[in-house]
Design a protein around this motif. Structure first.
Motif, mmCIF file in Angstrom:
data_model
loop_
_atom_site.group_PDB
_atom_site.id
_atom_site.type_symbol
_atom_site.label_atom_id
_atom_site.label_comp_id
_atom_site.label_asym_id
_atom_site.label_seq_id
_atom_site.Cartn_x
_atom_site.Cartn_y
_atom_site.Cartn_z
ATOM 1 N N SER A 186 0.843 -1.202 0.000
ATOM 2 C CA SER A 186 0.000 0.000 0.000
ATOM 3 C C SER A 186 0.878 1.252 0.000
ATOM 4 O O SER A 186 0.510 2.290 -0.548
ATOM 5 C CB SER A 186 -0.981 0.000 1.181
ATOM 6 O OG SER A 186 -0.381 0.540 2.329
ATOM 7 N N GLN A 187 2.058 1.136 0.581
ATOM 8 C CA GLN A 187 2.958 2.292 0.559
ATOM 9 C C GLN A 187 3.524 2.531 -0.843
ATOM 10 O O GLN A 187 3.812 3.669 -1.215
ATOM 11 C CB GLN A 187 4.090 2.123 1.578
ATOM 12 C CG GLN A 187 4.911 3.408 1.667
ATOM 13 C CD GLN A 187 6.005 3.364 2.709
ATOM 14 O OE1 GLN A 187 5.859 2.711 3.744
ATOM 15 N NE2 GLN A 187 7.083 4.060 2.441
ATOM 16 N N VAL A 188 3.687 1.462 -1.612
ATOM 17 C CA VAL A 188 4.212 1.631 -2.973
ATOM 18 C C VAL A 188 3.296 2.565 -3.770
ATOM 19 O O VAL A 188 3.767 3.496 -4.429
ATOM 20 C CB VAL A 188 4.387 0.265 -3.686
ATOM 21 C CG1 VAL A 188 4.699 0.477 -5.161
ATOM 22 C CG2 VAL A 188 5.502 -0.553 -3.039
ATOM 23 N N ASP B 161 1.248 4.775 -2.520
ATOM 24 C CA ASP B 161 1.378 6.131 -1.939
ATOM 25 C C ASP B 161 2.577 6.853 -2.561
ATOM 26 O O ASP B 161 2.496 8.028 -2.934
ATOM 27 C CB ASP B 161 1.620 6.067 -0.423
ATOM 28 C CG ASP B 161 0.397 5.611 0.367
ATOM 29 O OD1 ASP B 161 -0.706 5.541 -0.209
ATOM 30 O OD2 ASP B 161 0.560 5.314 1.575
ATOM 31 N N GLU B 162 3.703 6.141 -2.639
ATOM 32 C CA GLU B 162 4.924 6.789 -3.140
ATOM 33 C C GLU B 162 4.774 7.142 -4.628
ATOM 34 O O GLU B 162 5.258 8.181 -5.076
ATOM 35 C CB GLU B 162 6.158 5.909 -2.915
ATOM 36 C CG GLU B 162 6.409 5.477 -1.461
ATOM 37 C CD GLU B 162 6.636 6.621 -0.468
ATOM 38 O OE1 GLU B 162 6.519 7.790 -0.850
ATOM 39 O OE2 GLU B 162 6.913 6.319 0.717
ATOM 40 N N ALA B 163 4.083 6.283 -5.370
ATOM 41 C CA ALA B 163 3.831 6.601 -6.786
ATOM 42 C C ALA B 163 3.025 7.899 -6.885
ATOM 43 O O ALA B 163 3.312 8.778 -7.706
ATOM 44 C CB ALA B 163 3.078 5.456 -7.453
ATOM 45 N N ASP C 28 0.065 10.745 4.410
ATOM 46 C CA ASP C 28 0.592 9.437 3.993
ATOM 47 C C ASP C 28 1.919 9.142 4.692
ATOM 48 O O ASP C 28 2.147 8.038 5.186
ATOM 49 C CB ASP C 28 0.822 9.399 2.472
ATOM 50 C CG ASP C 28 -0.464 9.552 1.660
ATOM 51 O OD1 ASP C 28 -1.558 9.370 2.232
ATOM 52 O OD2 ASP C 28 -0.358 9.858 0.450
ATOM 53 N N GLU C 29 2.782 10.162 4.724
ATOM 54 C CA GLU C 29 4.121 9.943 5.292
ATOM 55 C C GLU C 29 4.042 9.598 6.778
ATOM 56 O O GLU C 29 4.885 8.862 7.293
ATOM 57 C CB GLU C 29 5.028 11.168 5.087
ATOM 58 C CG GLU C 29 5.313 11.556 3.636
ATOM 59 C CD GLU C 29 6.034 10.494 2.809
ATOM 60 O OE1 GLU C 29 6.436 9.452 3.361
ATOM 61 O OE2 GLU C 29 6.176 10.699 1.590
ATOM 62 N N ALA C 30 3.040 10.137 7.458
ATOM 63 C CA ALA C 30 2.902 9.819 8.880
ATOM 64 C C ALA C 30 2.643 8.314 9.057
ATOM 65 O O ALA C 30 3.175 7.685 9.975
ATOM 66 C CB ALA C 30 1.771 10.632 9.491
ATOM 67 N N ARG C 31 1.849 7.744 8.145
ATOM 68 C CA ARG C 31 1.631 6.275 8.197
ATOM 69 C C ARG C 31 2.924 5.533 7.892
ATOM 70 O O ARG C 31 3.238 4.525 8.512
ATOM 71 C CB ARG C 31 0.579 5.853 7.166
ATOM 72 C CG ARG C 31 -0.840 6.205 7.475
ATOM 73 C CD ARG C 31 -1.789 5.413 6.566
ATOM 74 N NE ARG C 31 -1.540 5.577 5.145
ATOM 75 C CZ ARG C 31 -2.018 6.580 4.393
ATOM 76 N NH1 ARG C 31 -2.770 7.512 4.936
ATOM 77 N NH2 ARG C 31 -1.756 6.627 3.097
ATOM 78 N N HIS C 32 3.686 6.051 6.916
ATOM 79 C CA HIS C 32 4.933 5.372 6.547
ATOM 80 C C HIS C 32 5.905 5.382 7.722
ATOM 81 O O HIS C 32 6.584 4.392 7.987
ATOM 82 C CB HIS C 32 5.586 6.040 5.338
ATOM 83 C CG HIS C 32 4.677 6.138 4.151
ATOM 84 N ND1 HIS C 32 4.998 6.834 3.023
ATOM 85 C CD2 HIS C 32 3.437 5.607 3.928
ATOM 86 C CE1 HIS C 32 3.994 6.741 2.154
ATOM 87 N NE2 HIS C 32 3.050 6.021 2.685
ATOM 88 N N ALA C 33 5.963 6.529 8.399
ATOM 89 C CA ALA C 33 6.850 6.625 9.555
ATOM 90 C C ALA C 33 6.385 5.651 10.643
ATOM 91 O O ALA C 33 7.205 5.006 11.302
ATOM 92 C CB ALA C 33 6.875 8.055 10.087
ATOM 93 N N PHE D 258 15.009 8.588 6.347
ATOM 94 C CA PHE D 258 14.602 9.514 5.288
ATOM 95 C C PHE D 258 13.141 9.915 5.362
ATOM 96 O O PHE D 258 12.796 11.060 5.111
ATOM 97 C CB PHE D 258 15.012 8.986 3.906
ATOM 98 C CG PHE D 258 16.407 9.416 3.573
ATOM 99 C CD1 PHE D 258 17.489 8.771 4.145
ATOM 100 C CD2 PHE D 258 16.644 10.503 2.753
ATOM 101 C CE1 PHE D 258 18.789 9.198 3.894
ATOM 102 C CE2 PHE D 258 17.935 10.932 2.488
ATOM 103 C CZ PHE D 258 19.013 10.276 3.055
ATOM 104 N N GLU D 259 12.266 8.978 5.719
ATOM 105 C CA GLU D 259 10.854 9.370 5.889
ATOM 106 C C GLU D 259 10.761 10.395 7.024
ATOM 107 O O GLU D 259 10.009 11.362 6.943
ATOM 108 C CB GLU D 259 9.978 8.163 6.245
ATOM 109 C CG GLU D 259 9.977 7.054 5.204
ATOM 110 C CD GLU D 259 8.797 7.123 4.254
ATOM 111 O OE1 GLU D 259 7.994 8.054 4.357
ATOM 112 O OE2 GLU D 259 8.712 6.218 3.416
ATOM 113 N N GLY D 260 11.527 10.163 8.074
ATOM 114 C CA GLY D 260 11.504 11.079 9.216
ATOM 115 C C GLY D 260 11.996 12.464 8.823
ATOM 116 O O GLY D 260 11.393 13.480 9.196
HETATM 117 FE FE FE2 Z 1 6.899 7.704 2.315
#
Ligand code: FE2
Ligand code: FE2
Length: 356
Positions: free
Chosen positions: A150-152, A154-156, A234-239, A204-206
């Motif tokens: 699911s993050q893939v 998001d990043e796209a 989105d990034e908050a979920r990734h972190a 890096f996400e941080g």
């Molecule tokens: Fe991310």
């Protein structure tokens, strides 16, 4: 371990900078587009959920999807003649003002700097996309694979939205800085889940969340604010994915492995910090009559350098590393001495050359 980009370091006053100036070397780094990334493909036959908190995060990820094409109001105007961010947010604009440059030149400098910064975020998003694809392979459990998948997407979407903003509204996509390229390659080449999660998800996400949050708090442009807000959600979920994974990795690591991760995390971010935006300044400062090294020397010698410089680090990365036990008494002084960390009172130690 040897410092990253050791051949491109030198002292600038008390501060050791990383500065790749040789055009051929910069071109070589950028043209290195095929990276040998060791990826272990791991099957699992357990299709049920094993880690409830990861499954919940995956559900949040599904619910949080948005469409960069149709959910963003692309009619918003972004103009070189207006402040996109508050004037204080641009180092270059402030320098132009100090030297008596008019407001139009200040705005132009700020606009260029913002374009460069967003371009670097865009290149970072591409690294995140590729690395997250690797994670779907190396992760052990289906919950992790689901979340990474699911993050893939998001990043796209982040690549889509930032590249569209740059091409349609800013007018330029700047090439990747050589320090950033070197570090992103290091993450993509890192072996095993432990370093891929630590490098991309945690470090890096941080950093990206810290930088985006600072940009959003300074933004005067509704379109840009909206894009940042969406990406940050989105990034908050990734972190969170990074932290949940790292907690499990830390729990299963030996003391030696913890030391190695602690040193590696420091080596990566120390290199980023050692660049002090010289990659941006080499590209843009001469256009406004400034000498890049003078700017960096001036900044690193400022009395409140540590307080100003540590902001993006203290936003997310440093607190997370402290919580994970990946900044300890063994390395803490180095973080503080280099202006990447402050104590609870917000003060950093003075900048001193770091031994070794
Ligand atoms: Fe991310
Ligand atoms: Fe992203």
């Amino acid at each position: 371990m040897e410092k990253i980009l050791a051949a491109h370091r030198h002292q600038l006053g008390n501060f050791e900078v990383v500065d790749v100036v040789d055009e051929a070397e910069i071109a070589r780094l950028r043209e290195r587009i095929d990276i040998d990334a060791p990826v272990n493909v791991h099957w699992t036959w357990e299709y049920g959920s094993e880690v409830a908190e990861l499954r919940r995060l995956y559900e949040k990820g599904k619910a949080g999807q948005w469409n960069a094409e149709t959910d963003v109001d692309w009619d918003g105007v972004v103009s070189k003649d207006e402040w996109v961010l508050n004037p204080e947010a641009s180092a270059l604009a402030q320098l132009v003002q100090m030297m008596g440059g008019n407001e139009a030149t200040q705005k132009a400098a700020a606009f260029d700097e913002l374009g460069f910064t967003i371009s670097q975020l865009l290149h970072g998003e591409q690294a995140a996309l590729q690395l997250c694809g690797q994670l779907t392979n190396v992760c052990d459990q289906m919950d992790q694979k689901f979340y990474a998948a699911s993050q893939v997407i998001d990043e796209a979407r982040h690549i889509e939205v930032l590249s569209k903003f740059l091409s349609h509204k800013i007018g330029t996509i700047y090439p990747i800085g050589s320090t950033l390229k070197t570090l992103l390659d290091t993450l993509l080449e890192a072996e095993g889940m432990r370093y891929k999660v630590l490098g991309m998800q945690t470090l890096f996400e941080g950093m990206a969340v810290g930088i985006m949050d600072m940009l959003r708090s300074e933004s005067r442009c509704p379109l840009f604010s909206d894009i940042l807000y969406r990406v940050e959600q989105d990034e908050a979920r990734h972190a969170a994915f990074g932290v949940l994974n790292m907690r499990r990795i830390v729990r299963d690591s030996s003391e030696r492995e913890m030391h190695e991760m602690e040193d590696w995390a420091f080596a990566i971010l120390e290199t980023l910090n050692a660049n002090q935006q010289l990659d941006m300044l080499r590209t843009l400062a001469p256009k406004y009559g400034f000498e890049p090294e003078m700017i960096v020397a001036g900044f690193t010698q400022m009395e409140n350098f540590g307080e100003l410089n540590s902001r993006p680090y203290m936003h997310t990365v440093v607190p997370n590393l402290l919580r994970l036990g990946l900044i300890t008494d063994r390395t803490q002084d180095h973080w503080m001495r280099l202006g990447m960390m402050t104590d609870a009172k917000g003060t950093a130690q003075s900048v001193l050359p770091i031994a070794g």
